[in-house]
Design an enzyme around this catalytic site. Structure first.
Site, PDB file in Angstrom:
ATOM      1  N   LYS A   1      62.577   0.936  13.253  1.00 48.78           N
ATOM      2  CA  LYS A   1      63.708   1.266  14.138  1.00 48.78           C
ATOM      3  C   LYS A   1      63.949   2.771  14.228  1.00 48.78           C
ATOM      4  CE  LYS A   1      64.887  -0.734  10.635  1.00 48.78           C
ATOM      5  NZ  LYS A   1      65.317  -1.655   9.608  1.00 48.78           N
TER       6      LYS A   1
ATOM      7  N   LYS B   1      69.407   1.150  15.730  1.00 49.16           N
ATOM      8  CA  LYS B   1      69.330  -0.129  16.442  1.00 49.16           C
ATOM      9  C   LYS B   1      70.162  -0.085  17.722  1.00 49.16           C
ATOM     10  CE  LYS B   1      68.449  -2.592  12.156  1.00 49.16           C
ATOM     11  NZ  LYS B   1      69.066  -3.225  10.986  1.00 49.16           N
TER      12      LYS B   1
END
Ligand SMILES: NC(=O)c1ccc[n+]([C@@H]2O[C@H](COP(=O)([O-])OP(=O)(O)OC[C@H]3O[C@@H](n4cnc5c(N)ncnc54)[C@H](OP(=O)(O)O)[C@@H]3O)[C@@H](O)[C@H]2O)c1
Length: 465
Positions: A108, A208
């Protein structure tokens, strides 16, 4: 190169830790099933690690410390990156994509920082770039946003995307523990890393949020565009206050496409991570422990909720394998998957313009005029008060902002005013808090927590939203 159909798929695995070792296990255990689904056998070409001696359960002839050499091997079709960190992962994946190898990654931090460069390299060479496992672990989320909702208009993506902080806040809620004790418990049970900074300070959730906002709104949002606050300052008293209002405290990642303020033409994107009170009636409120849940609101589809395990070796490996099967199928048939579409170029809304409700605890000297003084500071900054409650002092009382009794007389004893506001811009609330701190009758602003209805009225807090 990408369009020549393949009769077997060779995979270079970069990293064989918590997630990578589970990918190796599933590739071995389910080899026949996977071959049938892909249309060709999926075989490991090699596994790059730092310390081969630690990986005795993996065939030694597959292990290498030369990740760049493995990626450059001409027989490699798909590179699966599960090493984490920005470098050398970034250079390795750019090299892989430029050479036409498809890439699957759970990284991520890298996708949030370098998503554009990676997507461009994939587009230029015709390779696939998949990263379902980078957000919310096992939960199928990115593909539904990118593909299933491709014909709809997503307005908001909001959720709990970090299991460590959700575990800590859930423990504080259920046991009454303070932050430090709940963090220690999370570490003891394996839910928090030895250095929990990335989780508790919101960096992981911000990465995220950047990925989710980019996909949902067809634009580019990086981690540094995301306003980020962690949970270190959340106290047991905050959790108790939330409970008394019919709310719970969650670390939220919120991405919204909203009309631009301050004369800006067109829409803007707000991406933010912070702890906030949410009503217990909201579906996200019942998500506890290490689970993740994401609430997506689209014009035609309406509200959708995605729920499941956001981390863990097998769980994350499931999402990685899903991507690997998709990339491998495309190699077998000589096609390619859908591209990221970042055509919208939406500006980022400054946090100062973001409108939410606030729960503010103001410690005051309980004496004549203090309530009026506090209320007038809110009013001067354009922040409308929904309710005020006094706790402590000579007597505790529910009262409206105009109700200014003398509870103590003279200097008075100490008391706390619990103020809940209507929606106001963040900048106005910050200015209010600064001005309150300068009032002679105010001992200090003990806590400020946002209140997010996430599309639902927060009845318990009073007033319209
Ligand atoms: N763990 C989860 O639940 C989870 C969930 C979602 C996403 N992710 C993401 O998945 C990725 C992997 O996470 P993880 O928990 O599996 O990490 P991990 O357990 O720390 O494993 C990392 C692996 O990468 C190898 N590695 C690291 N740097 C390397 C280098 N420079 N060259 C070669 N190998 C290198 C390590 O080798 P050695 O073993 O020899 O040290 C190790 O095998 C990360 O991007 C993470 O954010 C993890």
């Amino acid at each position: 190169m990408n369009d020549v159909p393949k009769d077997r798929i060779k995979v270079a695995l970069l990293g064989c830790g918590v997630v990578g070792s589970q990918v190796v296990r599933l590739l071995r255990e389910d080899a026949e099933e996977l071959a049938a689904r892909v249309g060709a056998p999926v075989e490991l070409a090699g596994i790059a690690v730092r310390r081969p001696q630690r990986h005795r359960d993996v065939p030694a002839d597959l292990l290498t410390t030369d990740a760049a050499g493995l990626v450059a091997r001409p027989d490699v079709d798909v590179v699966v990156e599960l090493m984490g960190g920005l470098e050398p992962a970034r250079d390795l994946l750019l090299d892989a994509l430029k050479a036409g190898r498809s890439v699957v990654s759970a990284n991520k931090a890298l996708l949030a920082e370098e998503g554009e460069a990676l997507a461009t390299a994939a587009r230029d060479s015709g390779a696939d770039l998949y990263y379902e496992a980078s957000v919310a672990g096992a939960i199928p989320l990115l593909r539904p946003i990118q593909q299933s909702l491709a014909g709809d208009r997503i307005r908001r993506v909001a959720g709990i995307v970090n299991g460590t902080t959700n575990f800590i806040l859930s423990a504080m809620e259920s046991t009454g523990a303070g932050y430090a004790d709940a963090l220690e418990e999370a570490g003891r049970l394996g839910y928090a890393e030895a250095d929990p900074t990335a989780d508790v300070d919101g960096y992981d959730a911000a990465s995220k949020a950047a990925i989710l906002a980019s996909l949902a709104f067809h634009t580019r949002v990086t981690a540094s565009d995301v306003h980020r606050e962690g949970i270190r300052e959340v106290t047991a008293a905050d959790i108790a206050s939330a409970r008394s209002l019919g709310c719970t405290v969650k670390l939220l990642a919120i991405c919204e496409q909203v009309p631009g303020g301050n004369g800006a033409a067109g829409d803007v994107v707000s991406a933010r991570v912070y702890p906030a009170m949410i009503p217990k009636s909201h579906p996200l409120a019942s998500v506890s422990g290490a689970f993740n849940a994401v609430f997506v609101e689209a014009d035609a589809a309406g509200p959708l909720m995605f729920y499941g395990q956001g981390a863990g070796g097998p769980q994350t490996a499931s999402a990685v394998l899903g991507d690997l099967v998709a990339a491998a199928r495309n190699k077998v048939i000589g096609g390619r998957g859908p591209r990221d579409t970042a055509y919208a170029h939406l500006p980022i809304q400054p946090i100062g313009e973001v409108r939410t409700r606030y729960h503010v605890n103001v410690d005051v000297h309980d004496r004549a005029g203090v309530l009026a003084a506090v209320a007038s500071v809110f009013a001067e900054h354009g922040v409308s008060i929904a309710t005020v409650k006094q706790e402590g002092g000579r007597e505790a009382a529910d009262s409206g902002p105009g109700d200014d009794e003398d509870h103590g007389g003279g200097r008075g004893t100490d008391a706390t005013l619990v103020v809940v506001t209507h929606e106001a811009p963040d900048a106005a609330l910050r200015a209010t808090v600064d001005a309150l701190s300068g009032l002679e009758s105010v001992r200090g602003v003990a806590s400020v927590l946002r209140v997010e209805g996430l599309g639902r009225p927060v009845h318990a807090l009073g007033g319209a939203q």
